[in-house]
Design a protein around this motif. Structure first.
Motif, PDB file in Angstrom:
ATOM      1  N   SER A 131       0.928  -1.170   0.203  1.00 33.37           N
ATOM      2  CA  SER A 131       0.034   0.000   0.101  1.00 33.37           C
ATOM      3  C   SER A 131       0.710   1.250  -0.098  1.00 33.37           C
ATOM      4  O   SER A 131       0.308   2.399  -0.192  1.00 33.37           O
ATOM      5  N   LYS A 132       2.210   1.188   0.048  1.00 38.02           N
ATOM      6  CA  LYS A 132       3.097   2.280   0.250  1.00 38.02           C
ATOM      7  C   LYS A 132       4.147   1.875  -0.740  1.00 38.02           C
ATOM      8  O   LYS A 132       4.621   1.094  -0.758  1.00 38.02           O
ATOM      9  N   THR A 133       5.035   3.027  -1.110  1.00 38.63           N
ATOM     10  CA  THR A 133       6.136   2.862  -1.921  1.00 38.63           C
ATOM     11  C   THR A 133       7.337   2.745  -1.292  1.00 38.63           C
ATOM     12  O   THR A 133       7.049   2.605   0.252  1.00 38.63           O
ATOM     13  N   ASP A 134       8.387   2.392  -1.953  1.00 37.14           N
ATOM     14  CA  ASP A 134       9.677   2.044  -1.200  1.00 37.14           C
ATOM     15  C   ASP A 134       9.883   3.247  -0.085  1.00 37.14           C
ATOM     16  O   ASP A 134      10.541   3.284   0.910  1.00 37.14           O
ATOM     17  N   ASP A 135       9.735   4.552  -0.491  1.00 37.82           N
ATOM     18  CA  ASP A 135       9.942   5.578   0.424  1.00 37.82           C
ATOM     19  C   ASP A 135       8.905   5.876   1.135  1.00 37.82           C
ATOM     20  O   ASP A 135       8.879   7.285   1.838  1.00 37.82           O
ATOM     21  N   GLY A 136       7.825   5.198   1.282  1.00 40.44           N
ATOM     22  CA  GLY A 136       6.886   5.212   2.139  1.00 40.44           C
ATOM     23  C   GLY A 136       5.909   6.305   1.975  1.00 40.44           C
ATOM     24  O   GLY A 136       4.551   6.490   2.722  1.00 40.44           O
ATOM     25  N   ARG A 137       5.508   6.649   0.520  1.00 42.64           N
ATOM     26  CA  ARG A 137       4.719   7.421   0.063  1.00 42.64           C
ATOM     27  C   ARG A 137       3.155   6.670  -0.270  1.00 42.64           C
ATOM     28  O   ARG A 137       3.158   5.483  -0.432  1.00 42.64           O
ATOM     29  N   GLN A 138       2.185   7.276   0.333  1.00 43.64           N
ATOM     30  CA  GLN A 138       0.957   6.461   0.097  1.00 43.64           C
ATOM     31  C   GLN A 138       0.465   6.920  -1.391  1.00 43.64           C
ATOM     32  O   GLN A 138       0.129   8.246  -1.679  1.00 43.64           O
ATOM     33  N   VAL A 139       0.211   6.079  -2.158  1.00 40.52           N
ATOM     34  CA  VAL A 139      -0.234   6.488  -3.704  1.00 40.52           C
ATOM     35  C   VAL A 139      -1.413   5.554  -4.133  1.00 40.52           C
ATOM     36  O   VAL A 139      -1.906   4.897  -3.036  1.00 40.52           O
ATOM     37  N   ALA A 140      -1.913   5.382  -5.119  1.00 41.03           N
ATOM     38  CA  ALA A 140      -2.976   4.944  -5.766  1.00 41.03           C
ATOM     39  C   ALA A 140      -2.602   3.475  -5.752  1.00 41.03           C
ATOM     40  O   ALA A 140      -1.766   2.798  -6.288  1.00 41.03           O
ATOM     41  N   LYS A 141      -3.474   2.747  -4.920  1.00 36.04           N
ATOM     42  CA  LYS A 141      -3.061   1.236  -4.527  1.00 36.04           C
ATOM     43  C   LYS A 141      -4.092   0.348  -5.540  1.00 36.04           C
ATOM     44  O   LYS A 141      -5.242   0.276  -5.510  1.00 36.04           O
ATOM     45  N   LEU A 142      -3.399  -0.288  -6.486  1.00 37.42           N
ATOM     46  CA  LEU A 142      -3.891  -1.177  -7.412  1.00 37.42           C
ATOM     47  C   LEU A 142      -3.315  -2.618  -7.340  1.00 37.42           C
ATOM     48  O   LEU A 142      -3.085  -3.124  -8.285  1.00 37.42           O
ATOM     49  N   SER A 143      -3.067  -2.815  -5.991  1.00 39.01           N
ATOM     50  CA  SER A 143      -2.224  -4.015  -5.840  1.00 39.01           C
ATOM     51  C   SER A 143      -3.032  -5.410  -5.217  1.00 39.01           C
ATOM     52  O   SER A 143      -2.590  -6.469  -4.946  1.00 39.01           O
TER      53      SER A 143
END
Length: 364
Positions: free
Chosen positions: A21-33
């Motif tokens: 639910s988050k990127t490698d650097d901890g950003r909350q982005v659009a979750k399509l996973s």
């Protein structure tokens, strides 16, 4: 001093890896996973969940009577033959635990749901993997691998993570080819995304046949992923065996109430199905236009599309680049698909945005 040693088959399990639910650097982005419902949850289900706060000090109904009755009424089933669990995952584990063990074999397809292998190894049974047919279920390959040691066959329909679908005549042929001593588990987590005329008749088979179990979930089209509510339907004997190892109080009071309300929210379910069909078709068609860049969309009947990267741009590169662009999808090297990205159908904005990002990454 010797420490306790786990059973050797436990250490052979590769733990389940959920969608991020988050990127490698901890950003909350659009979750399509994670194949969640982009429309959220029906208002009726939310209201029922909120109302259950008054009973936080009480154990939930261990028999989930209202939930079983609501499921049975919605599908024309016998409530006594409905089992419930912490997501359909628990029901799958119960099936393996009740019907297989050391020395037994459980068959599932290559590129099948990751929980099948975990459930198999957890009970000490031997996993037997049947080859696919262009990422889809190959009934003949499954039947060819049946031995006297076979106890369970897991088939997801539609399949996760490929989205492929086996027609009802193929499911019927699979069942007809199995010994009655083998439990056929038809995992229908995405069944609500199928048009009524495409129904594989799994529930009807479970109602009539002594060796068929169908599993379903409230996590997908009903939008109750946080509450982890799944259910199954089979003969009374199968359900009795599974109940004997089911954890008590395994479905929360609020979850039961929300699930009952969700079943009645047919307008929300219909809207979710229409949204998914529209944007899944659009997304797959747009991926098809990127064939010159080596991209291919596996035909899907679920709420996601498996995109294969068969050209100069790798799936791993695209996965990381999509995170930089603000989208998390599912890269699947642990499931034998290092060249695939599973992309959940999101909102219209998210689906258009992730396609534009993919196009930019591959230069299409």
């Amino acid at each position: 001093m010797q420490a306790p040693l786990p059973k050797p088959w436990i250490m052979d399990i590769a733990p389940y890896v959920p969608g991020r639910s988050k990127t490698d650097d901890g950003r909350q982005v659009a979750k399509l996973s994670s194949n969640e419902n982009p429309l959220g949850t029906s208002p009726a289900a939310r209201e029922a969940f909120d109302a259950a706060r008054a009973s936080l000090d009480r154990y939930p109904d261990a028999g989930a009577a209202m939930l079983r009755e609501a499921i049975a009424a919605a599908h024309g089933l016998d409530p006594a033959r409905v089992i419930y669990g912490t997501g359909s995952d628990e029901v799958l584990h119960l099936a393996a635990g009740a019907f297989a063990g050391p020395g037994d074999e459980i068959i599932f397809v290559r590129y099948g749901f990751a929980v099948y292998e975990i459930a198999t190894r957890r009970v000490g049974a031997t996993p037997v993997v049947a080859p696919d047919k262009d990422y889809a279920t190959d009934v003949d390959a499954i039947l060819d691998r049946v031995t006297p040691a076979t106890r369970v066959v897991f088939v997801a329909n539609p399949n996760n993570p490929t989205g492929t679908f086996a027609a009802r005549d193929e499911i019927a042929r699979l069942h007809a080819g199995l010994p009655k001593s083998v439990l056929l588990v038809i995992d229908q987590a995405y069944a609500e995304y199928i048009d009524a005329d495409e129904d594989d008749r799994g529930l009807a088979m479970a109602a009539d046949e002594p060796n068929v179990l169908v599993t379903r979930t409230f996590s997908k089209i009903h939008g109750l992923a946080a509450e982890r509510i799944g259910w199954g339907y089979a003969s009374a004997d199968i359900i009795d065996a599974m109940h004997r190892i089911r954890a008590p109080f395994n479905v929360t009071t609020a979850g039961q109430a929300a699930a009952v309300a969700a079943l009645a929210a047919t307008d929300f379910v219909d809207a979710s199905r229409r949204h998914n069909a529209e944007w899944r078709e659009w997304f797959a068609a747009e991926i098809g236009k990127l064939g010159n860049a080596g991209l291919r969309a596996v035909p899907s009947k679920a709420n996601f599309v498996l995109v294969l990267f068969e050209g100069p741009v790798s799936a791993e590169h695209a996965y990381k680049a999509l995170m930089d662009a603000g989208y998390i999808v599912r890269w699947l090297p642990g499931q034998g698909l290092p060249h695939g990205l599973r992309v959940s159908i999101g909102t219209a904005e998210e689906t258009q945005g992730v396609l534009a990002a993919i196009r930019a990454i591959v230069g299409g």
